[in-house]
Design a protein around this motif. Sequence first.
Motif, PDB file in Angstrom:
ATOM      1  N   PHE A 150      71.555   5.752  41.305  1.00 53.01           N
ATOM      2  CA  PHE A 150      70.587   6.866  41.267  1.00 53.01           C
ATOM      3  C   PHE A 150      70.896   7.807  42.423  1.00 53.01           C
ATOM      4  CE2 PHE A 150      66.336   8.591  42.489  1.00 53.01           C
ATOM      5  CZ  PHE A 150      66.146   9.391  41.375  1.00 53.01           C
ATOM      6  N   ASP A 151      71.086   9.097  42.095  1.00 54.28           N
ATOM      7  CA  ASP A 151      71.484  10.086  43.089  1.00 54.28           C
ATOM      8  C   ASP A 151      70.349  11.055  43.417  1.00 54.28           C
ATOM      9  OD1 ASP A 151      73.400  11.184  44.809  1.00 54.28           O
ATOM     10  OD2 ASP A 151      74.018  12.674  43.311  1.00 54.28           O
ATOM     11  N   GLY A 152      69.191  10.827  42.842  1.00 54.21           N
ATOM     12  CA  GLY A 152      68.046  11.704  43.135  1.00 54.21           C
ATOM     13  C   GLY A 152      67.620  12.485  41.919  1.00 54.21           C
ATOM     14  N   TRP A 153      66.597  13.259  42.100  1.00 49.48           N
ATOM     15  CA  TRP A 153      66.051  14.080  41.010  1.00 49.48           C
ATOM     16  C   TRP A 153      66.737  15.429  40.980  1.00 49.48           C
ATOM     17  CZ3 TRP A 153      63.385  11.412  37.659  1.00 49.48           C
ATOM     18  CH2 TRP A 153      62.786  10.225  38.067  1.00 49.48           C
ATOM     19  N   ASN A 154      66.723  16.088  39.820  1.00 50.82           N
ATOM     20  CA  ASN A 154      67.451  17.356  39.671  1.00 50.82           C
ATOM     21  C   ASN A 154      66.766  18.526  40.390  1.00 50.82           C
ATOM     22  OD1 ASN A 154      65.317  17.610  37.929  1.00 50.82           O
ATOM     23  ND2 ASN A 154      66.494  18.610  36.312  1.00 50.82           N
ATOM     24  N   SER A 155      65.571  18.335  40.885  1.00 49.90           N
ATOM     25  CA  SER A 155      64.917  19.379  41.692  1.00 49.90           C
ATOM     26  C   SER A 155      64.119  18.698  42.802  1.00 49.90           C
ATOM     27  CB  SER A 155      64.019  20.262  40.825  1.00 49.90           C
ATOM     28  OG  SER A 155      62.980  19.501  40.258  1.00 49.90           O
ATOM     29  N   LYS A 156      63.841  19.478  43.833  1.00 47.38           N
ATOM     30  CA  LYS A 156      63.089  18.940  44.976  1.00 47.38           C
ATOM     31  C   LYS A 156      61.665  18.611  44.523  1.00 47.38           C
ATOM     32  CE  LYS A 156      61.800  20.051  49.755  1.00 47.38           C
ATOM     33  NZ  LYS A 156      61.293  18.770  50.005  1.00 47.38           N
ATOM     34  N   LEU A 157      61.221  17.414  44.856  1.00 51.53           N
ATOM     35  CA  LEU A 157      59.872  16.992  44.484  1.00 51.53           C
ATOM     36  C   LEU A 157      58.889  17.400  45.582  1.00 51.53           C
ATOM     37  CD1 LEU A 157      60.630  13.406  43.159  1.00 51.53           C
ATOM     38  CD2 LEU A 157      60.326  15.496  41.836  1.00 51.53           C
ATOM     39  N   PRO A 158      57.717  17.846  45.186  1.00 50.63           N
ATOM     40  CA  PRO A 158      56.707  18.178  46.201  1.00 50.63           C
ATOM     41  C   PRO A 158      56.178  16.890  46.846  1.00 50.63           C
ATOM     42  CG  PRO A 158      55.742  18.295  44.008  1.00 50.63           C
ATOM     43  CD  PRO A 158      57.209  18.041  43.836  1.00 50.63           C
ATOM     44  N   GLU A 159      55.687  17.022  48.059  1.00 49.49           N
ATOM     45  CA  GLU A 159      55.117  15.849  48.733  1.00 49.49           C
ATOM     46  C   GLU A 159      53.731  15.523  48.194  1.00 49.49           C
ATOM     47  OE1 GLU A 159      55.335  15.989  52.980  1.00 49.49           O
ATOM     48  OE2 GLU A 159      57.347  16.843  52.942  1.00 49.49           O
ATOM     49  N   ILE A 160      52.981  16.559  47.844  1.00 49.99           N
ATOM     50  CA  ILE A 160      51.643  16.343  47.292  1.00 49.99           C
ATOM     51  C   ILE A 160      51.542  17.023  45.929  1.00 49.99           C
ATOM     52  CG2 ILE A 160      50.490  16.060  49.530  1.00 49.99           C
ATOM     53  CD1 ILE A 160      49.446  18.925  49.189  1.00 49.99           C
ATOM     54  N   VAL A 161      50.645  16.525  45.097  1.00 44.26           N
ATOM     55  CA  VAL A 161      50.502  17.036  43.738  1.00 44.26           C
ATOM     56  C   VAL A 161      49.397  18.090  43.692  1.00 44.26           C
ATOM     57  CG1 VAL A 161      50.040  16.401  41.344  1.00 44.26           C
ATOM     58  CG2 VAL A 161      51.250  14.803  42.835  1.00 44.26           C
ATOM     59  N   THR A 162      49.756  19.265  43.167  1.00 48.70           N
ATOM     60  CA  THR A 162      48.779  20.361  43.046  1.00 48.70           C
ATOM     61  C   THR A 162      48.777  20.983  41.649  1.00 48.70           C
ATOM     62  OG1 THR A 162      50.375  21.960  43.877  1.00 48.70           O
ATOM     63  CG2 THR A 162      48.891  20.936  45.501  1.00 48.70           C
ATOM     64  N   GLU A 163      49.599  20.414  40.735  1.00 53.73           N
ATOM     65  CA  GLU A 163      49.648  20.934  39.373  1.00 53.73           C
ATOM     66  C   GLU A 163      50.373  19.937  38.476  1.00 53.73           C
ATOM     67  OE1 GLU A 163      51.834  24.600  39.516  1.00 53.73           O
ATOM     68  OE2 GLU A 163      53.595  23.660  40.378  1.00 53.73           O
ATOM     69  N   ASN A 164      50.304  20.145  37.163  1.00 53.65           N
ATOM     70  CA  ASN A 164      51.052  19.327  36.210  1.00 53.65           C
ATOM     71  C   ASN A 164      52.539  19.606  36.403  1.00 53.65           C
ATOM     72  OD1 ASN A 164      48.794  18.154  34.839  1.00 53.65           O
ATOM     73  ND2 ASN A 164      48.513  20.068  33.724  1.00 53.65           N
ATOM     74  N   ALA A 165      53.363  18.588  36.119  1.00 60.36           N
ATOM     75  CA  ALA A 165      54.806  18.787  36.288  1.00 60.36           C
ATOM     76  C   ALA A 165      55.570  17.885  35.327  1.00 60.36           C
ATOM     77  CB  ALA A 165      55.220  18.474  37.717  1.00 60.36           C
ATOM     78  N   GLU A 166      56.770  18.355  34.937  1.00 64.35           N
ATOM     79  CA  GLU A 166      57.701  17.568  34.106  1.00 64.35           C
ATOM     80  C   GLU A 166      59.032  17.533  34.785  1.00 64.35           C
ATOM     81  OE1 GLU A 166      57.970  18.756  30.043  1.00 64.35           O
ATOM     82  OE2 GLU A 166      55.820  18.744  29.785  1.00 64.35           O
TER      83      GLU A 166
END
Length: 166
Positions: A150-166
């Motif tokens: 596993f090399d990571g996600w294709n985009s930077k993930l936020p530290e906190i959740v403030t909206e829906n995401a896929e």
Amino acid sequence: MSSRLMDILHPTKNSIFLIWGLTSDALSPNPRGRRTLYAKWQPAKDTKYTVERYQEQLGGGYVNTASEELKGTTESEAAVPVEEYPGFHEKSAEKKTIAPDGSTVVKVYYDRNEYTVMFNLNNGTENVVQTYKHGADLHAPTPSRSGYTFDGWNSKLPEIVTENAE
């Protein structure tokens, strides 16, 4: 003038005193020649009351985040101005009548919005779907795939959740 007579001449109540009046059954004097007087009142239009706003905490429970002193008409329903807070929605607001003594407190509760975050693991298995409350820390899964690292996600993930995401 006696203090009892002063109390009668100057009634007190958190309303506006209009006038002394006679009821229709008191128009004729009683056997001793006395009449019964009745105070007539109009509700005060500047009676104080308080609106307290409570927001849901991430760990559960609610905390008072704002208080506002307002004025309204005695013995009428307290008006609660609409307030919006990013990431929250109004859960409930008490309905209360304004007490003549100004002691009325109306509490309004706000729940955190909930968001869905979907992680596409891209490994031939089903996606991982997680639900978070507004402001919660994001905990992304660490996927595995045979023969791959596993090399990571294709985009930077936020530290906190403030909206829906896929």
